[in-house]
Design a protein around this motif. Structure first.
Motif, mmCIF file in Angstrom:
data_model
loop_
_atom_site.group_PDB
_atom_site.id
_atom_site.type_symbol
_atom_site.label_atom_id
_atom_site.label_comp_id
_atom_site.label_asym_id
_atom_site.label_seq_id
_atom_site.Cartn_x
_atom_site.Cartn_y
_atom_site.Cartn_z
ATOM 1 N N LEU A 71 0.779 -1.253 -0.049
ATOM 2 C CA LEU A 71 0.169 0.030 -0.133
ATOM 3 C C LEU A 71 0.848 1.326 0.101
ATOM 4 C CD1 LEU A 71 -2.970 0.984 0.141
ATOM 5 C CD2 LEU A 71 -2.878 0.855 2.480
ATOM 6 N N GLU A 105 -7.464 -2.364 -6.164
ATOM 7 C CA GLU A 105 -8.403 -1.733 -6.500
ATOM 8 C C GLU A 105 -9.817 -2.448 -6.001
ATOM 9 O OE1 GLU A 105 -9.874 1.045 -7.662
ATOM 10 O OE2 GLU A 105 -7.651 1.823 -7.579
ATOM 11 N N TYR A 136 -10.097 -1.289 -2.382
ATOM 12 C CA TYR A 136 -10.253 0.210 -2.443
ATOM 13 C C TYR A 136 -11.952 0.412 -2.845
ATOM 14 C CZ TYR A 136 -5.664 1.741 -2.531
ATOM 15 O OH TYR A 136 -4.083 1.974 -2.127
ATOM 16 N N ARG A 145 -14.160 3.105 -0.675
ATOM 17 C CA ARG A 145 -14.687 4.261 -1.511
ATOM 18 C C ARG A 145 -16.279 4.329 -1.317
ATOM 19 N NH1 ARG A 145 -10.753 3.125 -6.229
ATOM 20 N NH2 ARG A 145 -8.813 4.258 -5.468
ATOM 21 N N ASP A 168 -8.646 11.079 -2.859
ATOM 22 C CA ASP A 168 -8.925 9.628 -2.685
ATOM 23 C C ASP A 168 -8.596 9.361 -1.130
ATOM 24 O OD1 ASP A 168 -10.027 7.169 -2.743
ATOM 25 O OD2 ASP A 168 -8.247 6.238 -4.205
ATOM 26 N N ALA A 190 -9.541 6.373 0.250
ATOM 27 C CA ALA A 190 -9.300 4.981 0.549
ATOM 28 C C ALA A 190 -8.041 4.355 1.058
ATOM 29 C CB ALA A 190 -9.999 4.251 -0.707
ATOM 30 N N PRO A 191 -6.957 4.822 0.407
ATOM 31 C CA PRO A 191 -5.667 4.471 1.066
ATOM 32 C C PRO A 191 -5.517 4.901 2.341
ATOM 33 C CG PRO A 191 -5.383 5.222 -1.146
ATOM 34 C CD PRO A 191 -6.926 5.652 -0.924
ATOM 35 N N LEU A 214 -7.497 2.456 4.411
ATOM 36 C CA LEU A 214 -6.941 1.197 4.527
ATOM 37 C C LEU A 214 -5.680 1.047 5.296
ATOM 38 C CD1 LEU A 214 -7.292 -1.870 3.483
ATOM 39 C CD2 LEU A 214 -6.084 -0.844 1.324
#
Length: 96
Positions: A19, A53, A56, A60, A70, A72-73, A76
């Motif tokens: 990541l 993806e 993610y 998302r 974004d 999402a990372p 995570l």
């Protein structure tokens, strides 16, 4: 049981590093330090996107739309850190 703990910790460490590489590479691509027309860069980027993806996408869907940002990372990263540093050691302590 300790072996299972070490394997899970190693998998979470690898996921964290993958990541991290994906996030840094996205910055380098956006700031035009890396060029996607280079075959090696394009293949690594494509592989990382194919790997991350599917992870993610559900994150998302739960997050509000923030436009080009974004998150999402980041979410995570937090999930991996919580699993690796809080839940996994507590689970190991409760098993002993």
């Amino acid at each position: 049981m300790f072996t299972l703990y070490k394997i899970l910790a190693l998998l979470l460490d690898v996921a964290f590093m993958v990541l991290l590489v994906h996030v840094i590479m996205s910055w380098l691509i956006n700031f035009q330090v890396l060029n996607l027309r280079q075959p090696l860069v394009a293949s690594i980027w494509d592989g990382l996107n194919r790997l991350l993806e599917p992870i993610y996408r559900p994150i998302r869907r739960m997050l509000p739309n923030t436009g080009a940002l974004d998150l999402a990372p980041l979410v995570l990263f937090l999930i991996i850190i919580i699993l690796r540093d809080i839940l996994l050691p507590d689970l190991m302590r409760s098993m002993m």
